[in-house]
Scaffold this active site. Structure first.
Site, mmCIF file in Angstrom:
data_model
loop_
_atom_site.group_PDB
_atom_site.id
_atom_site.type_symbol
_atom_site.label_atom_id
_atom_site.label_comp_id
_atom_site.label_asym_id
_atom_site.label_seq_id
_atom_site.Cartn_x
_atom_site.Cartn_y
_atom_site.Cartn_z
ATOM 1 C CE LYS A 190 43.007 46.440 7.083
ATOM 2 N NZ LYS A 190 43.833 47.576 6.658
ATOM 3 C CE LYS A 219 48.735 50.006 12.013
ATOM 4 N NZ LYS A 219 48.258 49.657 10.673
ATOM 5 C CG ASP A 225 50.405 47.792 8.568
ATOM 6 O OD1 ASP A 225 50.891 48.090 7.456
ATOM 7 O OD2 ASP A 225 49.175 47.842 8.808
ATOM 8 C CG ASP A 230 46.085 46.345 4.564
ATOM 9 O OD1 ASP A 230 44.961 46.160 4.044
ATOM 10 O OD2 ASP A 230 46.220 46.975 5.623
ATOM 11 C CD GLU A 279 48.933 44.633 7.662
ATOM 12 O OE1 GLU A 279 49.218 44.032 8.720
ATOM 13 O OE2 GLU A 279 47.877 45.247 7.497
HETATM 14 C C1 LIG Z 1 43.064 48.567 13.379
HETATM 15 C C2 LIG Z 1 43.923 47.579 12.644
HETATM 16 N N1 LIG Z 1 44.753 46.874 13.535
HETATM 17 C C3 LIG Z 1 44.764 48.265 11.577
HETATM 18 O O1 LIG Z 1 45.900 48.545 11.805
HETATM 19 N N2 LIG Z 1 44.122 48.507 10.428
HETATM 20 C C4 LIG Z 1 44.668 49.215 9.309
HETATM 21 C C5 LIG Z 1 44.701 50.687 9.453
HETATM 22 C C6 LIG Z 1 43.325 51.182 9.824
HETATM 23 C C7 LIG Z 1 43.041 52.622 9.956
HETATM 24 O O2 LIG Z 1 43.852 53.512 9.679
HETATM 25 O O3 LIG Z 1 41.871 52.833 10.357
HETATM 26 C C8 LIG Z 1 45.837 48.579 8.646
HETATM 27 O O4 LIG Z 1 46.543 49.233 7.911
HETATM 28 O O5 LIG Z 1 46.046 47.368 8.762
HETATM 29 MG MG LIG Z 2 47.674 47.328 7.196
#
Ligand SMILES: C[C@H](N)C(=O)N[C@@H](CCC(=O)O)C(=O)O
Ligand SMILES: [Mg+2]
Length: 363
Positions: A267, A162, A190, A243, A218
């Site tokens: 998702k 992240k 991401d 995403d 991402e």
């Molecule tokens: C949990 C998954 N790996 C993830 O990062 N999902 C989201 C964010 C989910 C959240 O904030 O609950 C993503 O942005 O890809």
């Molecule tokens: Mg994402």
């Protein structure tokens, strides 16, 4: 198999460590659980996380959509009339994708039970096992490097990092992580909409020049900024995965028509469940664009449905289904087996979930 009742409950599962992105910090999974009861005694399970910062859906909104619109539209219907049920679910209220996803998942669970087949086999049965990445929360470069090394020791070979809080610091984060883990580990990042298009091009170019070998990035820019995302896609070599910009099949089609991204993240909480997720798979197949399957912070019921989809479809080549492994306990009995990065869908009919422990039922 007729629907007799739809029960709503909630579960709370603490996370092992706080989950931190450019959009939010959370300590626990707080999800709505749906149970669809039938006249044959079989139950379908579904789940919805209230991810307000991404889907706009709060717990209250999910419960409201279920009680005021969805449940009354579906009770009495026969699972055999599956297409008609899906049309009704998707037209009884606009938006509210998380509430629809919870019900869609429970309906697909029953669909598999009705025909005595595991869902992944009914949807295509492409493979029996999938491999997920694990998310590293955004923190200081040193902490993230330590968390990355820990994740590798736990058996993960792909890390989803992240970033998106501060572009200059993000470069330092990625340098620290790559130095700590070496080059045998895949790193995907991401930004959760955290950069401007120009900032994204600069920091991603810096990452390329530093030889960080990033698999893909991402959602570098704001969800609505499709032109900005195309600008990034056109100006960096690192592939871009959309995403938050892709909820519906229409969104996916539009992004692919414009060549605004290289990959799509599907998702279930954005699509409103499997019915529309399958449509995105078909669109991506037409364009030859690979997809990732992702999740929000979800426990094992809804992630389980995503596992079945991923195991069914060859166009899904990237897996981000780490919700359950981020949780400190698993309230779900049955279903897919999570063994570090390896996930195996169960071969029992539907989703294979038999019980969810700790549900607090709502009236
Ligand atoms: C949990 C998954 N790996 C993830 O990062 N999902 C989201 C964010 C989910 C959240 O904030 O609950 C993503 O942005 O890809
Ligand atoms: Mg994402």
């Amino acid at each position: 198999m007729k629907i007799t009742d739809i029960k709503i409950g909630e579960i709370s599962v603490p996370l092992k460590t706080p989950f931190k992105t450019a959009l939010r910090t959370v300590d626990s999974v707080e999800d709505i659980i749906v149970e669809i009861h039938t006249d044959s005694g079989q139950i379908g399970f579904g789940e919805a996380p209230p991810t307000g910062v991404i889907t706009g859906d709060t717990k209250g909104a999910i419960v409201g959509a279920l009680k005021d619109h969805i449940i009354k539209s579906l009770v009495g219907m026969d699972i055999e009339n599956f297409e008609e049920i899906m049309l009704r679910l998707n037209s009884c209220i606009v938006g509210n994708h998380s509430a629809k996803a919870a019900v869609d998942i429970a309906l697909y669970d029953l669909y598999g039970q009705l025909y005595h087949a595991p869902l992944y086999k009914m949807l295509g049965g492409y493979q029996k096992q999938i491999i997920t990445d694990i998310t590293i929360s955004v923190n200081s470069p040193r902490e993230m490097a330590e968390d990355s090394v820990d994740a590798i020791k736990r058996g993960f070979k792909t890390l989803k990092i992240k970033v998106g809080k501060d572009a200059a610091m993000d470069l330092e984060r990625m340098k620290a992580i790559r130095k700590a883990v070496g080059y045998d580990v895949d790193l995907r990042i991401d930004a959760n909409q955290g950069w401007s298009p120009k900032e994204a091009v600069k920091v991603l170019t810096d990452m390329e020049d530093a030889g960080l070998n990033i698999e893909f990035v991402e959602q570098p820019v704001k969800a609505h900024d499709i032109e900005g995302m195309k600008f990034v896609t056109d100006h960096v070599a690192i592939p871009v995965l959309a995403d938050e910009s892709v909820f519906s099949p229409q969104d996916a089609l539009s992004i692919l028509q414009q060549h605004a991204a290289d990959f799509i993240n599907i998702k279930l909480m954005k699509t409103g469940g499997l019915y529309n997720a399958l449509k995105i798979c078909s669109i991506a197949e037409v364009y030859g664009v690979e997809c990732m399957i992702g999740c929000m912070l979800e426990a094992k019921v809804s992630v389980n449905a995503a596992v079945h989809l991923a195991a069914a479809k060859s166009i899904i080549t990237k897996i981000d289904l780490d919700g359950p492994v981020l949780c400190s306990e698993d309230p779900v009995v049955g279903g897919s087996v999570f063994d570090n990065d390896r996930i195996t869908p169960s071969d029992t009919p539907g989703l294979g979930v038999t019980k969810v422990n700790g549900i607090r039922y709502l009236d």
